[in-house]
Design an enzyme around this catalytic site. Structure first.
Site, PDB file in Angstrom:
ATOM      1  CG  ASP A 280      -1.987   0.935   1.292  1.00 12.67           C
ATOM      2  OD1 ASP A 280      -2.413   1.410   0.245  1.00 12.67           O
ATOM      3  OD2 ASP A 280      -2.417   1.289   2.406  1.00 12.67           O
TER       4      ASP A 280
ATOM      5  CG  ASP B  71      -7.348  -7.588   9.270  1.00 17.79           C
ATOM      6  OD1 ASP B  71      -6.361  -7.205   8.606  1.00 17.79           O
ATOM      7  OD2 ASP B  71      -7.683  -7.079  10.353  1.00 17.79           O
TER       8      ASP B  71
ATOM      9  NE  ARG C 108      -6.097 -11.422  10.241  1.00 26.37           N
ATOM     10  CZ  ARG C 108      -5.339 -10.367   9.931  1.00 26.37           C
ATOM     11  NH1 ARG C 108      -4.816 -10.255   8.728  1.00 26.37           N
ATOM     12  NH2 ARG C 108      -5.119  -9.410  10.811  1.00 26.37           N
TER      13      ARG C 108
END
Ligand code: IMP
Ligand code: MG
Length: 176
Positions: free
Chosen positions: A101, A157, A163
């Site tokens: 990210d 998650d 998950r």
């Protein structure tokens, strides 16, 4: 109330791409003293699947990292757990992360792995959210370039949920 995430990558699509990534790691690094290092918790499932395509004699190790708390935006501060130095020192280390990210988590882990004396360090991410990068870091191997959405499943998650979903899906804007 929790919604059902919209599927972006099916279990079959993930399995096919992970097999390719594992094969590529095996081809490139199979004749080195190789350790696969997964970043917990989100990469436990990805790393386990990847390891079986890389095959023997790679070693497997994990490190705990936290940056998100319970929200959908990174806190910006990465906390790392203990590294297993004896299987990283003098090894070729491939750090596996399910999603890249801002880049802070992976960059922090890569720096630490260098510090403990790895011979060489490479990175393999299944999902790359290129639009949100804040650290200048180009992963060596990428499964899929993904849009700037909050993704769950296959180890990822939201506040501890999703998950165990076998596919990767996205949640609505508010993460609900
Ligand atoms: P970074 O440090 O900002 O690159 O974030 C990397 C870590 O944040 C990943 O290892 C995940 O744990 C988490 N993360 C980033 N994006 C997502 C997402 O879309 N869904 C779930 N977790 C994410
Ligand atoms: Mg998380």
């Amino acid at each position: 109330m929790a919604q059902t995430p919209v599927c972006l990558y099916s279990a079959e699509q993930i399995a096919a791409r992970v097999a390719e990534l594992g094969g590529e790691i095996r081809r490139r690094f199979g004749d080195t003293r190789l350790t696969l290092l997964g970043i917990l918790k989100g990469s436990a499932i990805f790393t386990a699947d990847l390891a079986r395509h890389v095959g023997e004699p790679a070693e497997l190790s994990f490190v705990n990292a936290r940056s998100y708390g319970r929200g959908t935006v990174s806190s910006g501060h990465v906390r790392l757990g203990q590294l297993e130095e004896e299987v990283l020192k003098d090894r070729t280390v491939v750090v596996a992360d399910t999603i890249l990210d801002t880049g802070r988590t992976l960059a922090t882990v890569v720096d630490r792995v260098h510090e403990v004396g790895a011979y060489d360090v490479f990175t393999c991410v299944l999902l790359d959210k290129t639009a949100r990068r804040e650290i200048d870091l180009a992963p060596d191997l990428v499964g899929f370039a993904v849009p700037d959405k909050f993704l769950v499943g296959y180890g990822l998650d939201h506040a501890g949920r999703y998950r165990a979903l076998p596919y990767i899906g996205c949640l609505g804007e508010d993460g609900q």
